[in-house]
Write an enzyme that holds these catalytic residues in place. Structure first.
Site, mmCIF file in Angstrom:
data_model
loop_
_atom_site.group_PDB
_atom_site.id
_atom_site.type_symbol
_atom_site.label_atom_id
_atom_site.label_comp_id
_atom_site.label_asym_id
_atom_site.label_seq_id
_atom_site.Cartn_x
_atom_site.Cartn_y
_atom_site.Cartn_z
ATOM 1 C CD GLN A 75 -34.465 0.542 33.015
ATOM 2 O OE1 GLN A 75 -34.367 -0.559 33.552
ATOM 3 N NE2 GLN A 75 -33.409 1.274 32.713
ATOM 4 C CD GLU A 112 -32.530 2.346 39.702
ATOM 5 O OE1 GLU A 112 -33.336 2.827 38.875
ATOM 6 O OE2 GLU A 112 -31.832 1.345 39.459
ATOM 7 N NE ARG A 133 -33.784 -5.575 32.447
ATOM 8 C CZ ARG A 133 -33.053 -4.546 32.810
ATOM 9 N NH1 ARG A 133 -32.124 -4.677 33.735
ATOM 10 N NH2 ARG A 133 -33.214 -3.366 32.241
ATOM 11 C CE LYS A 155 -29.375 2.465 37.566
ATOM 12 N NZ LYS A 155 -28.808 2.418 38.926
ATOM 13 C CB THR A 156 -23.832 1.871 39.283
ATOM 14 O OG1 THR A 156 -25.187 1.414 39.283
ATOM 15 C CG2 THR A 156 -23.266 1.763 40.688
#
Length: 745
Positions: free
Chosen positions: A258, A228, A621, A43-44
């Site tokens: 999330q 976010e 994670r 996403k970044t």
């Protein structure tokens, strides 16, 4: 061929390594969009490449972009990546956190905001200190209205966009809170200071009330990008809507699966509202995961499907299935910790770097057992985003009380808790006491007993002295865990933290300290080996005073086992702290009903679904290997608790799991605290060995703290005997007979 190459736009290189959905998101036309970005889906990269693409294709100037994120770390990463993509000075662009950008706005428009040009920003401690001053000046009881609680009340109201005069108050208590809010606001305005929530609210109000200024920024920021998005609160969402003019488009990136920060005011519903408020808006899903193997992603997908009202996505990878998820059930929390430590050792032997191993837990109090195991195994670790158990402020407060009843001449211990919880002994009085002690060559305790505090504080000091003396008398003859429990309750520590809005973690840590004392007795018998004098080289002697031994044990565990920055270390953290991180090997621990999902979530609207999202974050994670563990029996909140596995384990496909212990039967049909099968096992063991240390099942007994009860089960023999007693006033307790000091009733 030459002509074809010359017509290729240089911006095409930005798209070279993007997958199809990423490329679609980056090259969108002038239209608002919601990019639903799954964990590990890049996403970044998409967000920064979108900005670089807009600049490279001339669709917007650097001054026409506003990009917002939630942390300074994320903002810095975005700037660094963008600097490598676009030949411009990115630091002149409006890219930063909500608070950072609002600060920039208010510095430019301080007159419109009715602020001094040099206004100061208060941190949380400054805010609480100012509230204390305001309340003291107004003669308001800070015990009835704790300053930290008031800081939360004020910040919560501001984050909803509500000033003091608009807060609805239906009772005297709330009306007094509103009065404090008003006094606080007036003081802030007079002194030219703002808190973090004020930055956003003041900016929103200026834009709302100043049409010319609002229209200027509406025209300027043609592209607004938000990272976010699922973490936005009510005011942040309204702020974004206000900034977005008719010609602006909003490019939001987020993941409703999330959204785990409702306790901070985050509204996952903002993602559903976006499509309506910014219509027409395109929904793009980034579902290819570049982090984890397939089995891990399949488990995460299956788990999160149990939530309702999702925007919906399915993570996938081309990396293959990988290993099954390893699941372990321990008899006790100690067994669980031993399993994790042994697995960590095996991973190290296999060449896995410590930096790539993480232990996750739902409650920070769970860290103690793992810290203890890592300490004994000499494995370097780091508590990410927090302190080691014995370094936490509330634990150090409790240990200071323990040090004082053991040795009242301990000046450091006295200074730590003489006015905590607050009891009206101010800094000036403590300075007077220190001056008297220095002049007379006495300890602070001796000087306090002689009236050294002086003035009005002496009455409060006398009460403190009486408190310590009474605790020493009351705990005489009690075993160590009961001493610790008495201290945290009688001192007022646990009551103090229960009044704090976000004090649950601190309460759990204090209760875990009782468990720590119990574990210490079980492991050592209250004895710690110390070196003898040099004349007896090679020999040791035992310190048999349990309090002194426990204090020494705590000091040793608070030593230097936690790795220094830059040194490889295993990572320990709460699941909340783990968001945004990734590791090769992940251990999700304490997967028991009531712990994860947490008891509190079962009573909150939407609480269980947020707990499931938290579990989803934990699962995603892991890159290569995922471990899950739980215990049948756990010392939780200072009491033995019988558990059943978390429903989240039961919601995972059996085909993805490799059980490293016997699989429990009928997960959700088993009573929460103590199954009938467990009770039967205890009873049969007790019948087989009818007499345990002079006691028998069915016998009525008396306990110094819990009163009268009946032994309903027993297990073990000799020093290992444990009994289960049903006390009339305190219910069922499981006690180690060696330490419980039961007597026949």
């Amino acid at each position: 061929m030459f002509e074809t190459q010359s017509t290729t736009h240089p911006s095409q290189s930005l798209l070279a390594n993007l997958n199809e959905p990423q490329r679609t998101a980056v090259t969108l036309p002038h239209i608002s969009a919601m990019v639903l970005a799954g964990a590990g889906s890049g996403k970044t990269r998409v967000l920064t490449t979108r900005i670089a693409w807009l600049l490279a294709t001339g669709q917007v100037s650097p001054q026409g972009v506003l990009a917002v994120t939630f942390t300074n770390k994320a903002a810095k990463e975005m700037l660094t990546r963008l600097a490598g993509m676009a030949p411009i000075n990115v630091r002149t662009m409006w890219i930063g956190t909500f608070h950072g950008l609002c600060n920039r706005f208010l510095r430019m428009h301080w007159r419109e905001a009715a602020l001094p040009q040099t206004f100061s920003i208060m941190d949380t401690q400054d805010q609480v200190a100012l509230i204390k001053r305001v309340m003291k000046a107004a003669s308001i009881d800070d015990e009835k209205f704790p300053p930290k609680q008031m800081a939360w009340f004020i910040s919560s109201a501001k984050e909803e966009g509500v000033r003091a005069n608009a807060v609805e108050a239906y009772d005297d208590f709330t009306r007094k809170q509103v009065e404090i809010y008003q006094l606080y606001e007036a003081t802030c305005q007079r002194e030219g200071v703002v808190d973090f929530s004020e930055l956003l609210l003041r900016t929103y109000e200026v834009l709302s009330n100043n049409q010319a200024l609002r229209e200027h920024y509406n025209a300027r920021f043609r592209h607004i990008l938000v990272d976010e998005f699922q973490d936005t609160n009510s005011l942040q969402y309204k702020w974004l809507r206000l900034l977005a003019g008719r010609e602006s488009v909003v490019f939001s990136v987020g993941d409703d699966d999330q959204s785990i920060y409702s306790f901070r005011g985050a509204k996952v519903a903002n993602m559903q509202r976006f499509e309506h408020d910014f219509a027409p808006a395109k929904l793009i899903k980034l579902e290819q995961n570049y982090r984890s193997f397939g089995n891990i992603l399949d488990a995460a997908n299956t788990l999160i499907r149990n939530n309702q009202g999702r925007l919906g996505k399915e993570l996938w990878t081309d990396r293959g299935h990988g290993e099954p998820i390893r699941v372990f059930q321990g008899y006790s929390d100690g067994d669980e910790a031993a399993f994790v430590i042994d697995s960590v050792k095996a991973a190290i032997n296999d060449g896995v770097s410590l930096d790539e191993i993480a232990i996750l837990y739902r409650s920070n109090a769970q860290s103690r057992l793992f810290e203890h195991g890592l300490f004994n195994a000499r494995i370097a670790y780091r508590v990410y985003g927090g302190l080691r158990f014995f370094e936490r402020a509330e634990v150090k407060h409790a240990m200071a009380y323990l040090r004082l009843i053991n040795n009242p001449e301990d000046d450091n211990a006295l200074l730590r808790v003489v006015n905590f919880p607050p009891r009206g002994i101010g800094a000036k009085s403590i300075e007077n006491l220190q001056a008297v002690a220095k002049q007379s060559g006495a300890t602070l305790w001796q000087s306090a007993c002689a009236g050294g505090a002086g003035g009005r504080a002496q009455a409060a000091m006398a009460q403190f002295i009486g408190l310590i003396e009474n605790m020493r008398i009351a705990t005489k003859g009690l075993v160590l865990p009961e001493i610790v429990r008495h201290l945290i309750e009688t001192s007022g520590l646990i009551g103090h933290y229960r009044l704090e809005k976000e004090g649950q973690d601190r309460v759990e840590n204090l209760e875990e300290l009782v468990s720590a004392a119990d574990s210490f007795l079980r492991e050592t018998g209250g004895v710690i080996q110390v070196e003898s004098d040099p004349g007896e080289a090679g020999e040791t002697q035992s310190n048999t005073d349990p309090i002194t031994a426990f204090l020494a044990h705590a000091s040793l565990e608070a030593g230097d086992t936690q790795a220094a920055e830059g040194r490889a270390a295993l990572q320990m953290m709460s699941v909340h702290s783990a968001k945004g991180l990734e590791f090769d090997y992940v251990f999700i621990t304490g997967l028991e009903e009531g712990l994860f999902p947490h008891d509190n979530s079962l009573n909150d609207d939407g609480g269980l679904e947020e707990e499931r999202r938290l579990m989803y974050v934990a699962v995603t994670r892991a890159k290569k290997r995922l471990h899950m563990s739980f215990a049948q029996m756990r010392m939780l909140h200072g009491q033995t608790r019988y558990n059943v596995p978390s429903r989240f384990v039961d919601e995972l496909p059996a085909s993805l799991l490799q059980w490293l212990s016997a699989k429990p039967k009928n997960f959700l049909d088993t009573p929460l605290h103590s199954s009938q099968e467990t009770r039967s096992n205890w009873t049969s063991n007790a019948v087989a060995s009818a007499d345990h240390g002079g006691f028998r099942v069915g016998q009525q007994v008396k306990h110094a703290k819990f009163g009268t009860g009946v032994i309903i089960g027993a297990e073990g023999s000799g020093k290992n005997t444990q009994v289960e007693v049903n006390f009339a006033e305190h219910g069922i307790k499981r006690l180690a007979l060696e330490f419980a000091k039961l007597t026949a009733a």
